[in-house]
Write a protein that holds these residues in place. Structure first.
Motif, PDB file in Angstrom:
ATOM      1  N   ALA A   1      32.877  36.298  31.706  1.00 34.91           N
ATOM      2  CA  ALA A   1      33.783  36.716  30.634  1.00 34.91           C
ATOM      3  C   ALA A   1      34.371  38.091  30.933  1.00 34.91           C
ATOM      4  O   ALA A   1      35.574  38.323  30.764  1.00 34.91           O
ATOM      5  CB  ALA A   1      33.045  36.732  29.299  1.00 34.91           C
ATOM      6  N   GLN A   2      33.527  39.011  31.386  1.00 36.22           N
ATOM      7  CA  GLN A   2      34.003  40.358  31.684  1.00 36.22           C
ATOM      8  C   GLN A   2      35.039  40.331  32.808  1.00 36.22           C
ATOM      9  O   GLN A   2      36.071  41.013  32.736  1.00 36.22           O
ATOM     10  CB  GLN A   2      32.827  41.249  32.089  1.00 36.22           C
ATOM     11  CG  GLN A   2      33.204  42.716  32.314  1.00 36.22           C
ATOM     12  CD  GLN A   2      33.585  43.405  31.025  1.00 36.22           C
ATOM     13  OE1 GLN A   2      32.767  43.552  30.119  1.00 36.22           O
ATOM     14  NE2 GLN A   2      34.844  43.833  30.923  1.00 36.22           N
ATOM     15  N   GLU A   3      34.791  39.554  33.829  1.00 36.88           N
ATOM     16  CA  GLU A   3      35.726  39.490  34.952  1.00 36.88           C
ATOM     17  C   GLU A   3      37.063  38.873  34.527  1.00 36.88           C
ATOM     18  O   GLU A   3      38.129  39.311  34.984  1.00 36.88           O
ATOM     19  CB  GLU A   3      35.111  38.688  36.094  1.00 36.88           C
ATOM     20  CG  GLU A   3      33.949  39.411  36.775  1.00 36.88           C
ATOM     21  CD  GLU A   3      33.306  38.573  37.866  1.00 36.88           C
ATOM     22  OE1 GLU A   3      33.751  37.419  38.067  1.00 36.88           O
ATOM     23  OE2 GLU A   3      32.359  39.051  38.510  1.00 36.88           O
ATOM     24  N   LEU A   4      37.003  37.867  33.643  1.00 36.63           N
ATOM     25  CA  LEU A   4      38.236  37.240  33.175  1.00 36.63           C
ATOM     26  C   LEU A   4      39.078  38.228  32.377  1.00 36.63           C
ATOM     27  O   LEU A   4      40.295  38.333  32.563  1.00 36.63           O
ATOM     28  CB  LEU A   4      37.886  36.016  32.316  1.00 36.63           C
ATOM     29  CG  LEU A   4      38.960  34.939  32.133  1.00 36.63           C
ATOM     30  CD1 LEU A   4      39.388  34.365  33.465  1.00 36.63           C
ATOM     31  CD2 LEU A   4      38.445  33.839  31.216  1.00 36.63           C
ATOM     32  N   VAL A   5      38.432  38.989  31.495  1.00 39.65           N
ATOM     33  CA  VAL A   5      39.146  39.973  30.687  1.00 39.65           C
ATOM     34  C   VAL A   5      39.656  41.117  31.561  1.00 39.65           C
ATOM     35  O   VAL A   5      40.781  41.596  31.386  1.00 39.65           O
ATOM     36  CB  VAL A   5      38.223  40.511  29.567  1.00 39.65           C
ATOM     37  CG1 VAL A   5      38.883  41.670  28.827  1.00 39.65           C
ATOM     38  CG2 VAL A   5      37.889  39.396  28.581  1.00 39.65           C
ATOM     39  N   ASP A   6      38.858  41.551  32.519  1.00 40.82           N
ATOM     40  CA  ASP A   6      39.283  42.633  33.414  1.00 40.82           C
ATOM     41  C   ASP A   6      40.506  42.225  34.240  1.00 40.82           C
ATOM     42  O   ASP A   6      41.418  43.036  34.465  1.00 40.82           O
ATOM     43  CB  ASP A   6      38.140  43.028  34.357  1.00 40.82           C
ATOM     44  CG  ASP A   6      37.036  43.804  33.645  1.00 40.82           C
ATOM     45  OD1 ASP A   6      37.263  44.243  32.501  1.00 40.82           O
ATOM     46  OD2 ASP A   6      35.944  43.943  34.236  1.00 40.82           O
ATOM     47  N   ALA A   7      40.524  40.979  34.696  1.00 40.31           N
ATOM     48  CA  ALA A   7      41.667  40.502  35.481  1.00 40.31           C
ATOM     49  C   ALA A   7      42.937  40.495  34.633  1.00 40.31           C
ATOM     50  O   ALA A   7      44.019  40.875  35.111  1.00 40.31           O
ATOM     51  CB  ALA A   7      41.384  39.100  36.021  1.00 40.31           C
ATOM     52  N   ALA A   8      42.810  40.082  33.362  1.00 41.61           N
ATOM     53  CA  ALA A   8      43.967  40.090  32.462  1.00 41.61           C
ATOM     54  C   ALA A   8      44.429  41.516  32.196  1.00 41.61           C
ATOM     55  O   ALA A   8      45.633  41.807  32.145  1.00 41.61           O
ATOM     56  CB  ALA A   8      43.622  39.385  31.153  1.00 41.61           C
ATOM     57  N   ALA A   9      43.479  42.440  32.013  1.00 45.18           N
ATOM     58  CA  ALA A   9      43.832  43.839  31.795  1.00 45.18           C
ATOM     59  C   ALA A   9      44.532  44.429  33.011  1.00 45.18           C
ATOM     60  O   ALA A   9      45.462  45.238  32.879  1.00 45.18           O
ATOM     61  CB  ALA A   9      42.575  44.640  31.454  1.00 45.18           C
ATOM     62  N   GLU A  10      44.105  44.035  34.198  1.00 41.57           N
ATOM     63  CA  GLU A  10      44.742  44.529  35.421  1.00 41.57           C
ATOM     64  C   GLU A  10      46.180  44.025  35.526  1.00 41.57           C
ATOM     65  O   GLU A  10      47.081  44.767  35.943  1.00 41.57           O
ATOM     66  CB  GLU A  10      43.935  44.068  36.640  1.00 41.57           C
ATOM     67  CG  GLU A  10      44.461  44.579  37.974  1.00 41.57           C
ATOM     68  CD  GLU A  10      44.420  46.085  38.090  1.00 41.57           C
ATOM     69  OE1 GLU A  10      45.248  46.623  38.855  1.00 41.57           O
ATOM     70  OE2 GLU A  10      43.581  46.729  37.419  1.00 41.57           O
TER      71      GLU A  10
ATOM     72  N   ASP B   1      45.619  33.728  28.147  1.00 40.76           N
ATOM     73  CA  ASP B   1      46.002  32.390  27.698  1.00 40.76           C
ATOM     74  C   ASP B   1      46.338  31.499  28.883  1.00 40.76           C
ATOM     75  O   ASP B   1      46.032  30.304  28.888  1.00 40.76           O
ATOM     76  CB  ASP B   1      47.194  32.487  26.750  1.00 40.76           C
ATOM     77  CG  ASP B   1      47.487  31.169  26.058  1.00 40.76           C
ATOM     78  OD1 ASP B   1      46.682  30.750  25.211  1.00 40.76           O
ATOM     79  OD2 ASP B   1      48.510  30.544  26.381  1.00 40.76           O
ATOM     80  N   LEU B   2      46.960  32.076  29.905  1.00 36.49           N
ATOM     81  CA  LEU B   2      47.267  31.311  31.110  1.00 36.49           C
ATOM     82  C   LEU B   2      45.986  30.839  31.789  1.00 36.49           C
ATOM     83  O   LEU B   2      45.873  29.677  32.217  1.00 36.49           O
ATOM     84  CB  LEU B   2      48.090  32.171  32.067  1.00 36.49           C
ATOM     85  CG  LEU B   2      48.553  31.520  33.362  1.00 36.49           C
ATOM     86  CD1 LEU B   2      49.432  30.313  33.076  1.00 36.49           C
ATOM     87  CD2 LEU B   2      49.301  32.529  34.223  1.00 36.49           C
ATOM     88  N   ALA B   3      44.984  31.733  31.861  1.00 38.86           N
ATOM     89  CA  ALA B   3      43.702  31.353  32.456  1.00 38.86           C
ATOM     90  C   ALA B   3      43.028  30.256  31.635  1.00 38.86           C
ATOM     91  O   ALA B   3      42.446  29.310  32.187  1.00 38.86           O
ATOM     92  CB  ALA B   3      42.798  32.577  32.560  1.00 38.86           C
ATOM     93  N   LEU B   4      43.109  30.366  30.312  1.00 40.80           N
ATOM     94  CA  LEU B   4      42.487  29.357  29.449  1.00 40.80           C
ATOM     95  C   LEU B   4      43.199  28.012  29.571  1.00 40.80           C
ATOM     96  O   LEU B   4      42.569  26.956  29.454  1.00 40.80           O
ATOM     97  CB  LEU B   4      42.501  29.843  27.997  1.00 40.80           C
ATOM     98  CG  LEU B   4      41.692  31.116  27.720  1.00 40.80           C
ATOM     99  CD1 LEU B   4      41.806  31.509  26.252  1.00 40.80           C
ATOM    100  CD2 LEU B   4      40.229  30.924  28.104  1.00 40.80           C
ATOM    101  N   THR B   5      44.501  28.047  29.809  1.00 33.33           N
ATOM    102  CA  THR B   5      45.245  26.802  30.035  1.00 33.33           C
ATOM    103  C   THR B   5      44.751  26.114  31.305  1.00 33.33           C
ATOM    104  O   THR B   5      44.547  24.892  31.333  1.00 33.33           O
ATOM    105  CB  THR B   5      46.746  27.093  30.135  1.00 33.33           C
ATOM    106  OG1 THR B   5      47.203  27.684  28.907  1.00 33.33           O
ATOM    107  CG2 THR B   5      47.536  25.815  30.394  1.00 33.33           C
ATOM    108  N   ASP B   6      44.560  26.908  32.374  1.00 35.91           N
ATOM    109  CA  ASP B   6      44.027  26.340  33.618  1.00 35.91           C
ATOM    110  C   ASP B   6      42.628  25.775  33.400  1.00 35.91           C
ATOM    111  O   ASP B   6      42.277  24.712  33.935  1.00 35.91           O
ATOM    112  CB  ASP B   6      43.979  27.418  34.704  1.00 35.91           C
ATOM    113  CG  ASP B   6      45.359  27.776  35.233  1.00 35.91           C
ATOM    114  OD1 ASP B   6      46.257  26.917  35.156  1.00 35.91           O
ATOM    115  OD2 ASP B   6      45.541  28.911  35.709  1.00 35.91           O
TER     116      ASP B   6
END
Length: 401
Positions: free
Chosen positions: A256-265, A322-327
């Motif tokens: 979860a942390q990595e997913l959020v960090d990637a979106a923040a980046e 949202d794009l990641a969640l779609t995938d």
């Protein structure tokens, strides 16, 4: 190449809009000469384009705007509007036409202050073009005040103003607004049509184009990005590994942390590209000396820009999530297809080993619960729940099945 050529899978809608653009000429003539308007015109002052993500709502609306502003010499000889080459078409398509105004949500909503100048402009005559076109990309993000401003403008439009509203569905727009618009619903393009576009327009190898189109299930923009951007392919590959990383609590929290960090980046990269340029342009417009202090009375203007940029960063981060969640949803959809004995149209063929492993190790019921957990995460993000909390709750639900 006409403005309609890149509207993948929307032949029926393109035909309707082309006919409306032809009738628009007669309406302009009637307004400018005082002649009676034509009967049974296919042109109207407000349009609502709906359709699923990736169907190309904004692209269709912008193509229509270009056709309305077309100044091709062939028009005098009976040529169809929307040549795609003249100055009117070109500037409308790239977003620089003086009489085509685009409104998009900076944050989670389109605020009344964002619409104020646009509504005022809608009551003015075209400066250089044939029509004053107002294109609202995210009509579903209009809040109560901004929606009421649009409603008033749509109820009492200027003679040569046309509103083009884009939203996912009719239910996303106020009934009072949609009742005053002509509605066109777009459909999801086929995988084959999207792949053909990537080959023709981007020069992508057919196999790569087909894989990108299938992975994104007909979403034109995402397919183009996936086929042309290695970083996008890396991000998607990382997302598709997430289902195998949630076998314990520590793995859930780390994923979860990595997913959020990637979106923040992603949001940070976009901000670095846009914020500095916007700030320097505004300072120059306000008369600040190079490297010097700002003039008095400009602090409020700068604060407004900073607030706008902050809202845009927040939205960019959530759009990336949202794009990641779609995938991720597409991945579990493929798992469910395998569990139900179907291999038809598997979107994520490049992750087949992981799909097979999860399909064998769980039941269709648990896969459906996981899909529901992803949908719940998306709803939470729409309600402005802190991204990390929403994604952690999702990864824990994916582990539980």
């Amino acid at each position: 190449m006409t403005v309609w050529d890149d509207l993948v899978g929307q032949e029926k809608v393109s035909g309707q809009l082309a006919a409306a653009a032809r009738d628009a000429d007669a309406l302009v003539t009637a307004v400018t000469t005082g002649a009676p308007p034509p009967e049974a015109s296919k042109m109207t002052h407000a349009w609502l384009f709906t359709g699923p993500p990736g169907a190309g709502r904004t692209q269709v609306a912008r193509a229509f705007a270009a056709a309305l502003q077309c100044v091709s010499p062939d028009r005098a000889l009976g040529g169809a509007p929307g040549c795609g080459f003249c100055d009117g078409c070109h500037t409308a398509l790239i977003g620089t036409h003086a009489d085509v105004t685009t409104v998009a949500a900076v944050g989670s909503q389109i605020l009344a202050e964002d619409m104020r100048d646009t509504v005022r402009k809608s009551y003015t005559s075209p400066a250089t073009g044939r029509w004053q076109v107002i294109l609202v990309e995210d009509a579903e993000r209009l809040n109560e005040k901004s929606a009421n401003a649009v409603l008033k403008a749509v109820e009492e439009p200027a003679p040569r103003t046309v509103w083009l509203l884009c939203a996912p569905s009719l239910e996303d727009v106020l009934p009072t607004i949609r009742s005053r618009c002509r509605h066109l619903n777009l459909r999801t393009p086929s995988v084959e049509a999207v792949a053909d576009l990537l080959v023709r327009r981007e020069g992508i190898e057919p196999a790569v184009a087909e894989a990108a189109a299938r992975a994104t299930q007909g979403h034109v923009d995402r397919a183009r990005r996936l086929a042309t951007d290695p970083a996008a392919r890396e991000r998607r590959a990382a997302v598709l590994k997430l289902p195998l990383r949630v076998e314990d609590v520590g793995g859930c929290l780390k994923a979860a942390q990595e997913l959020v960090d990637a979106a923040a980046e992603d949001a940070k990269v976009l901000a670095e590209e846009m914020d500095g340029k916007e700030t320097e342009e505004l300072k120059a417009a306000l008369g600040a000396a190079q490297g010097g202090r700002m003039p008095r009375g400009t602090a409020g203007v700068m604060k407004d820009l900073e607030d706008k940029q902050k809202r845009r960063r927040t939205r960019t981060q959530r759009d990336s999530l949202d794009l990641a969640l779609t995938d991720l949803t597409g991945f579990y959809r493929d798992v469910l297809a395998l569990q139900l004995g179907s291999r038809v149209a598997i979107a994520n063929g490049d992750a087949e080993d992981a799909l097979e492993r999860l399909a064998r190790g769980s039941s269709p019921e648990s896969t459906l619960r996981r899909i529901e957990a992803i949908a719940a995460c998306r709803d939470a993000l729409d309600r402005n729940v802190a991204p990390l909390l929403a994604v952690e709750a999702m990864t824990m639900a994916l582990r539980a099945g």
